[in-house]
Motif scaffolding. Structure first.
Motif, PDB file in Angstrom:
ATOM      1  N   CYS A  28      15.347  56.172  66.685  1.00 20.08           N
ATOM      2  CA  CYS A  28      14.268  55.923  65.709  1.00 20.08           C
ATOM      3  C   CYS A  28      12.912  56.294  66.309  1.00 20.08           C
ATOM      4  O   CYS A  28      12.078  56.910  65.648  1.00 20.08           O
ATOM      5  CB  CYS A  28      14.253  54.455  65.280  1.00 20.08           C
ATOM      6  SG  CYS A  28      15.478  54.053  64.023  1.00 20.08           S
ATOM      7  N   CYS A  31      12.768  60.081  66.563  1.00 18.38           N
ATOM      8  CA  CYS A  31      12.709  60.712  65.240  1.00 18.38           C
ATOM      9  C   CYS A  31      11.330  60.513  64.611  1.00 18.38           C
ATOM     10  O   CYS A  31      10.800  61.421  63.964  1.00 18.38           O
ATOM     11  CB  CYS A  31      13.816  60.149  64.348  1.00 18.38           C
ATOM     12  SG  CYS A  31      14.135  61.154  62.890  1.00 18.38           S
ATOM     13  N   CYS A  35       9.227  63.779  63.556  1.00 16.23           N
ATOM     14  CA  CYS A  35       8.838  64.003  62.153  1.00 16.23           C
ATOM     15  C   CYS A  35       7.310  64.072  62.018  1.00 16.23           C
ATOM     16  O   CYS A  35       6.802  64.870  61.226  1.00 16.23           O
ATOM     17  CB  CYS A  35       9.389  62.897  61.251  1.00 16.23           C
ATOM     18  SG  CYS A  35      11.167  63.065  60.959  1.00 16.23           S
ATOM     19  N   CYS A  61       9.834  59.852  56.479  1.00 14.32           N
ATOM     20  CA  CYS A  61      10.826  59.589  57.524  1.00 14.32           C
ATOM     21  C   CYS A  61      10.150  59.013  58.774  1.00 14.32           C
ATOM     22  O   CYS A  61      10.673  58.073  59.387  1.00 14.32           O
ATOM     23  CB  CYS A  61      11.581  60.877  57.846  1.00 14.32           C
ATOM     24  SG  CYS A  61      13.117  60.598  58.748  1.00 14.32           S
ATOM     25  N   CYS A  65      11.166  55.410  60.233  1.00 10.90           N
ATOM     26  CA  CYS A  65      11.711  55.321  61.596  1.00 10.90           C
ATOM     27  C   CYS A  65      10.845  54.413  62.468  1.00 10.90           C
ATOM     28  O   CYS A  65      11.373  53.622  63.263  1.00 10.90           O
ATOM     29  CB  CYS A  65      11.803  56.706  62.236  1.00 10.90           C
ATOM     30  SG  CYS A  65      13.161  57.690  61.585  1.00 10.90           S
ATOM     31  N   CYS A  90      16.409  54.036  56.304  1.00 13.64           N
ATOM     32  CA  CYS A  90      16.174  55.010  57.375  1.00 13.64           C
ATOM     33  C   CYS A  90      17.229  56.117  57.322  1.00 13.64           C
ATOM     34  O   CYS A  90      16.905  57.303  57.450  1.00 13.64           O
ATOM     35  CB  CYS A  90      16.214  54.280  58.710  1.00 13.64           C
ATOM     36  SG  CYS A  90      15.522  55.206  60.066  1.00 13.64           S
ATOM     37  N   CYS A  94      16.381  60.034  56.801  1.00 12.29           N
ATOM     38  CA  CYS A  94      16.801  61.025  57.807  1.00 12.29           C
ATOM     39  C   CYS A  94      17.646  62.112  57.152  1.00 12.29           C
ATOM     40  O   CYS A  94      17.486  63.302  57.456  1.00 12.29           O
ATOM     41  CB  CYS A  94      17.607  60.360  58.914  1.00 12.29           C
ATOM     42  SG  CYS A  94      16.608  59.375  60.038  1.00 12.29           S
ATOM     43  N   CYS A  97      15.403  64.357  54.922  1.00 11.65           N
ATOM     44  CA  CYS A  97      14.499  65.163  55.743  1.00 11.65           C
ATOM     45  C   CYS A  97      15.275  66.276  56.458  1.00 11.65           C
ATOM     46  O   CYS A  97      14.810  67.424  56.519  1.00 11.65           O
ATOM     47  CB  CYS A  97      13.795  64.253  56.741  1.00 11.65           C
ATOM     48  SG  CYS A  97      12.377  65.009  57.537  1.00 11.65           S
ATOM     49  N   CYS A 118      16.806  64.364  63.226  1.00 13.40           N
ATOM     50  CA  CYS A 118      17.058  63.492  62.066  1.00 13.40           C
ATOM     51  C   CYS A 118      18.543  63.168  61.937  1.00 13.40           C
ATOM     52  O   CYS A 118      18.916  62.027  61.659  1.00 13.40           O
ATOM     53  CB  CYS A 118      16.575  64.155  60.775  1.00 13.40           C
ATOM     54  SG  CYS A 118      14.786  64.124  60.564  1.00 13.40           S
ATOM     55  N   CYS A 121      19.538  60.673  64.530  1.00  6.02           N
ATOM     56  CA  CYS A 121      19.034  59.341  64.181  1.00  6.02           C
ATOM     57  C   CYS A 121      19.884  58.729  63.064  1.00  6.02           C
ATOM     58  O   CYS A 121      20.227  57.545  63.122  1.00  6.02           O
ATOM     59  CB  CYS A 121      17.569  59.433  63.760  1.00  6.02           C
ATOM     60  SG  CYS A 121      16.797  57.823  63.494  1.00  6.02           S
ATOM     61  N   GLU A 122      20.204  59.561  62.080  1.00  4.19           N
ATOM     62  CA  GLU A 122      21.071  59.094  60.980  1.00  4.19           C
ATOM     63  C   GLU A 122      22.387  58.544  61.539  1.00  4.19           C
ATOM     64  O   GLU A 122      22.843  57.468  61.146  1.00  4.19           O
ATOM     65  CB  GLU A 122      21.349  60.271  60.025  1.00  4.19           C
ATOM     66  CG  GLU A 122      22.198  59.908  58.822  1.00  4.19           C
ATOM     67  CD  GLU A 122      22.685  61.152  58.064  1.00  4.19           C
ATOM     68  OE1 GLU A 122      22.132  62.266  58.274  1.00  4.19           O
ATOM     69  OE2 GLU A 122      23.642  60.998  57.272  1.00  4.19           O
TER      70      GLU A 122
END
Lengths: 133, 133, 133, 133
Positions: A28, A31, A35, A61, A65, A90, A94, A97, A118, A121-122
């Motif tokens: 997070c 990211c 972003c 995003c 995050c 989130c 992600c 994005c 992203c 992070c997802e």
């Protein structure tokens, strides 16, 4: 990051899966920064007109995050419903994005990198959700 | 707030219900400030030990309201899935924070006010979600 | 805003000038929302290429106003040096953002409104600084 | 962090010293997370009453580090006055937070680590300011 060490010294660690939590937190934070950087790089491109949706989703995003990174960092008196729905938002941001940045990955390296971050992070968010049952 | 006037001048207003959106936005901004203030007031109380859960949930709620306020303010190229899940997290945080602040409302006026503001924000978020189908 | 009522109930109000503080807080919250909206409106304009500097400064100004709004809201155990330098950064961001938005005020109403809100916030911040000696 | 790679691909890198900027950015991101964690760990301690000032300064420092991290990440159309005053506020917050956390370092490891991270961030901010003339 010193954050692992910080959580080791916490007087009341949550019952969440420790490794999944640390990975979610790290991703997070990374990211959010990526972003913020991608929105700014898109804004600096000659073809910014074609990148408007990418800027918008990068800003959303980054904000989500940042907030989820803070919520997951906090160990004292957690509310699992808040954590779950925040991580869910989130994940959605992600994914959206990454999909948009992918469309520009061939022309802009910053979009290619951002899409990768992203997706990572997802996945980390999904993995933490999975351990929460 | 000048925000209503700002949205009037926006080149690409979203298709979301305008009044529901403005109310959600106003309540998120107010709830973020109120939760920041309540966390700080709890911290300043003699019986802070009894208010630890309230501080924690106020901090989570302030962060989520701030982020959702920003996301809902943005009109350009929205992703409805991101908006929906973000508002959903905000609803959950407002509800959890109101429930905890209610427990201290008899002893601390700031908790009583904060619980009311959280419930108003929860309702405005729910109303916006309802218009999104 | 309920924030005035919240500060009335605070167990340890700061020694800062109460009216100056409330005005600074209100203007920071409004300026943060307005700058977030102006960045987004600029992004949605056909001539976004000409508005890149405005977007950038709006994003910086929104972040600083959000942070200063939070810092000024907190009454418990303040550090005057932190408050002073944070407000100073906010003043600088509001002035830079107003100057850039002014350049586009004739073509974009959202920039005209945003420049006005930034100047009001700059003034409220300056006034609070003046009461701090 | 992928942020170094992101800045490599930026269409309009600023004229700021690249290494100093990257170090400042990294330290702000880490300090924001560490201060968020320290505020939360203090809140979870039995002697939270003695840690109230530490919580307060950790919250201010986390907010400022987050904002300065974002501002320094942005390369497009920077305003040096905004960057300078924002970093200055961050330096002041890091110094105040380190001084308070130091007072609790013997009893709470999280405060000892946090004080170290704040001092590193203060130094990285000072170093970037020094390169700006």
């Amino acid at each position: 990051m010193s954050i692992r060490e910080m959580l080791d010294k916490h007087p009341r660690p949550t019952t969440l899966d420790r490794e999944a939590l640390l990975r979610c937190l790290d991703e997070c934070v990374e990211c959010a920064a990526t972003c913020t950087s991608c929105a700014d790089a898109c804004l600096g491109e000659q073809d910014v007109q074609a990148l408007v949706r990418s800027v918008r989703l990068n800003l959303d995003c980054a904000d989500l995050c940042d907030t989820v990174g803070r919520i997951v960092t906090r160990q004292t008196e957690p509310d699992l419903g808040v954590i779950r729905t925040a991580i869910d938002a989130c994940v959605t941001a992600c994914r959206a994005c990454a999909a948009e940045c992918d469309r520009h990955a061939a022309h802009h390296e910053h979009c290619r990198i951002c899409a990768d971050v992203c997706r990572r992070c997802e996945r980390a968010c999904d993995d933490l959700l999975a351990t929460m049952g």
